[in-house]
Design a protein around this motif. Structure first.
Motif, PDB file in Angstrom:
ATOM      1  N   ASN A 169      16.043  10.142-119.095  1.00 13.05           N
ATOM      2  CA  ASN A 169      15.965   9.233-119.305  1.00 13.05           C
ATOM      3  C   ASN A 169      15.439   8.273-118.251  1.00 13.05           C
ATOM      4  O   ASN A 169      14.975   7.232-118.932  1.00 13.05           O
ATOM      5  CB  ASN A 169      17.544   8.669-120.102  1.00 13.05           C
ATOM      6  N   GLY A 170      15.737   8.738-117.522  1.00 17.01           N
ATOM      7  CA  GLY A 170      15.214   7.745-116.059  1.00 17.01           C
ATOM      8  C   GLY A 170      13.988   7.253-116.319  1.00 17.01           C
ATOM      9  O   GLY A 170      13.532   6.562-115.764  1.00 17.01           O
ATOM     10  N   PHE A 171      13.013   9.060-116.152  1.00 18.73           N
ATOM     11  CA  PHE A 171      11.951   8.857-116.038  1.00 18.73           C
ATOM     12  C   PHE A 171      11.130   8.436-117.555  1.00 18.73           C
ATOM     13  O   PHE A 171      10.318   7.715-117.505  1.00 18.73           O
ATOM     14  CB  PHE A 171      11.759  10.376-116.119  1.00 18.73           C
ATOM     15  N   LEU A 172      11.507   8.437-118.553  1.00 22.22           N
ATOM     16  CA  LEU A 172      11.307   7.786-119.624  1.00 22.22           C
ATOM     17  C   LEU A 172      11.195   5.942-119.712  1.00 22.22           C
ATOM     18  O   LEU A 172      10.783   5.804-119.750  1.00 22.22           O
ATOM     19  CB  LEU A 172      11.849   8.112-120.857  1.00 22.22           C
ATOM     20  N   GLY A 209       5.156  -6.879-119.281  1.00 21.03           N
ATOM     21  CA  GLY A 209       6.495  -8.062-119.123  1.00 21.03           C
ATOM     22  C   GLY A 209       7.122  -7.687-118.933  1.00 21.03           C
ATOM     23  O   GLY A 209       8.904  -7.922-119.427  1.00 21.03           O
ATOM     24  N   PHE A 210       8.038  -6.000-118.990  1.00 12.97           N
ATOM     25  CA  PHE A 210       8.313  -5.025-118.492  1.00 12.97           C
ATOM     26  C   PHE A 210       8.446  -4.466-117.403  1.00 12.97           C
ATOM     27  O   PHE A 210       7.563  -3.301-117.654  1.00 12.97           O
ATOM     28  CB  PHE A 210       9.123  -4.030-119.460  1.00 12.97           C
ATOM     29  N   GLY A 211       9.016  -4.781-116.161  1.00 10.42           N
ATOM     30  CA  GLY A 211       9.050  -3.413-115.093  1.00 10.42           C
ATOM     31  C   GLY A 211       9.807  -3.400-114.603  1.00 10.42           C
ATOM     32  O   GLY A 211      11.220  -3.469-114.819  1.00 10.42           O
ATOM     33  N   VAL A 212      10.251  -2.276-113.933  1.00 11.61           N
ATOM     34  CA  VAL A 212      11.068  -1.783-113.216  1.00 11.61           C
ATOM     35  C   VAL A 212      11.047  -1.905-111.381  1.00 11.61           C
ATOM     36  O   VAL A 212       9.823  -1.223-111.820  1.00 11.61           O
ATOM     37  CB  VAL A 212      11.805  -0.651-113.817  1.00 11.61           C
ATOM     38  N   GLN A 213      11.648  -1.795-110.265  1.00 13.71           N
ATOM     39  CA  GLN A 213      11.492  -1.559-109.296  1.00 13.71           C
ATOM     40  C   GLN A 213      10.903  -0.017-108.728  1.00 13.71           C
ATOM     41  O   GLN A 213       9.979   0.240-107.766  1.00 13.71           O
ATOM     42  CB  GLN A 213      12.322  -2.320-108.636  1.00 13.71           C
ATOM     43  N   SER A 214      11.908   0.694-108.983  1.00 12.98           N
ATOM     44  CA  SER A 214      12.178   1.780-108.184  1.00 12.98           C
ATOM     45  C   SER A 214      12.872   2.929-109.877  1.00 12.98           C
ATOM     46  O   SER A 214      12.819   2.809-110.520  1.00 12.98           O
ATOM     47  CB  SER A 214      13.207   2.199-107.522  1.00 12.98           C
ATOM     48  N   PHE A 215      12.691   4.377-109.439  1.00 11.75           N
ATOM     49  CA  PHE A 215      13.182   5.340-110.396  1.00 11.75           C
ATOM     50  C   PHE A 215      15.051   5.357-110.056  1.00 11.75           C
ATOM     51  O   PHE A 215      15.188   5.665-110.665  1.00 11.75           O
ATOM     52  CB  PHE A 215      12.374   6.824-109.899  1.00 11.75           C
ATOM     53  N   GLY A 216      15.316   5.001-109.153  1.00 12.57           N
ATOM     54  CA  GLY A 216      16.829   5.415-109.344  1.00 12.57           C
ATOM     55  C   GLY A 216      16.689   3.347-109.736  1.00 12.57           C
ATOM     56  O   GLY A 216      18.439   3.799-110.738  1.00 12.57           O
ATOM     57  N   ASN A 245       6.353   1.191-117.051  1.00 15.31           N
ATOM     58  CA  ASN A 245       5.343   0.556-116.473  1.00 15.31           C
ATOM     59  C   ASN A 245       3.836   0.674-117.510  1.00 15.31           C
ATOM     60  O   ASN A 245       2.964   0.152-116.925  1.00 15.31           O
ATOM     61  CB  ASN A 245       4.595   1.965-115.536  1.00 15.31           C
ATOM     62  N   VAL A 246       3.677   0.589-118.219  1.00 14.54           N
ATOM     63  CA  VAL A 246       3.534   0.485-119.660  1.00 14.54           C
ATOM     64  C   VAL A 246       2.783  -0.617-120.246  1.00 14.54           C
ATOM     65  O   VAL A 246       2.237  -0.893-120.773  1.00 14.54           O
ATOM     66  CB  VAL A 246       3.438   1.936-120.691  1.00 14.54           C
ATOM     67  N   ILE A 247       4.479  -1.055-121.133  1.00 14.54           N
ATOM     68  CA  ILE A 247       4.201  -2.197-121.411  1.00 14.54           C
ATOM     69  C   ILE A 247       4.682  -3.366-120.386  1.00 14.54           C
ATOM     70  O   ILE A 247       4.912  -3.860-119.468  1.00 14.54           O
ATOM     71  CB  ILE A 247       5.675  -2.348-122.044  1.00 14.54           C
ATOM     72  N   GLN A 293      15.395  -6.210-109.875  1.00 12.86           N
ATOM     73  CA  GLN A 293      15.067  -4.921-109.718  1.00 12.86           C
ATOM     74  C   GLN A 293      14.369  -4.141-111.100  1.00 12.86           C
ATOM     75  O   GLN A 293      13.092  -3.907-111.151  1.00 12.86           O
ATOM     76  CB  GLN A 293      16.233  -3.743-109.627  1.00 12.86           C
ATOM     77  N   ILE A 294      15.060  -5.499-111.977  1.00 14.25           N
ATOM     78  CA  ILE A 294      14.805  -4.889-113.530  1.00 14.25           C
ATOM     79  C   ILE A 294      13.777  -6.413-114.365  1.00 14.25           C
ATOM     80  O   ILE A 294      14.556  -7.927-114.312  1.00 14.25           O
ATOM     81  CB  ILE A 294      15.638  -4.418-114.406  1.00 14.25           C
TER      82      ILE A 294
END
Length: 131
Positions: free
Chosen positions: A80-83, A93-100, A89-91, A25-26
Motif C-alpha cells: 500500500n505504501g509503495f502504491l 498536484g499530489f506529492g509525498v515527501q518520503s516512502f515512510g 509521484n505520477v499525479i 509531508q503530504i
C-alpha cells in the motif's frame, strides 16, 4: 453507485485532511488533485495490489509461516505504501515527501476506507425485505 461516490468523497476528504495535518509531508494542491488521486489510488489498489500480493506472497511464504501470518500485514502495508508513493509521484498536484510517510498515510487511508466501506455496504437481504 451512491456508495461509490460516498467512498470517493471520504477518500478525497481524508487525503485533504492528511495533507493539512502533515506539515507539508503530504501535498495536495487542490480538491481536483485530491479527487483524481483518490480515484487513481482506488483503481491501483483494485487492479495492481492483488497481483503484487500474489507474487510477493508466494515468494515470502516461508516468512509468513514463521510469523504465523503476521508477515502478510507487513507485506500489505508495504505494498500500500509503495502504491501510494507511486501515485504521488505520477499525479501532478499530489506529492509525498518520503516512502515512510507514504506507508503511514496509506495505513490511515486504508482504515478510513474500510470504515466507509462498512457503512456504505449494500445488504442484499435489506432489499429483499423491502419488497
Amino acid at each position: 453507485m451512491l456508495g461509490f461516490l460516498i467512498r470517493l468523497a471520504v477518500s478525497t476528504a481524508t487525503l485533504l485532511f492528511m495533507a493539512g495535518a502533515s506539515n507539508g509531508q503530504i501535498v495536495v494542491k487542490s480538491t481536483g488533485a485530491a479527487i483524481i488521486s483518490a480515484l487513481i489510488l482506488g483503481l491501483v489498489n483494485a487492479l495492481v495490489k492483488p497481483i503484487l500480493e500474489f507474487i510477493l506472497g508466494a515468494l515470502t511464504l516461508p516468512l509468513s509461516c514463521l510469523t504465523l501470518g503476521l508477515w502478510s500485514l507487513v507485506l500489505s502495508a508495504l505494498i500500500n505504501g509503495f502504491l501510494f508513493y507511486a501515485v504521488a509521484n505520477v499525479i501532478q498536484g499530489f506529492g509525498v515527501q518520503s516512502f515512510g510517510v507514504a506507508i503511514v498515510a496509506s495505513i490511515v487511508l486504508s482504515i478510513v476506507n474500510s470504515i466507509a466501506t462498512g457503512l456504505t455496504k449494500n445488504d442484499g437481504n435489506a432489499r429483499a425485505n423491502r419488497r
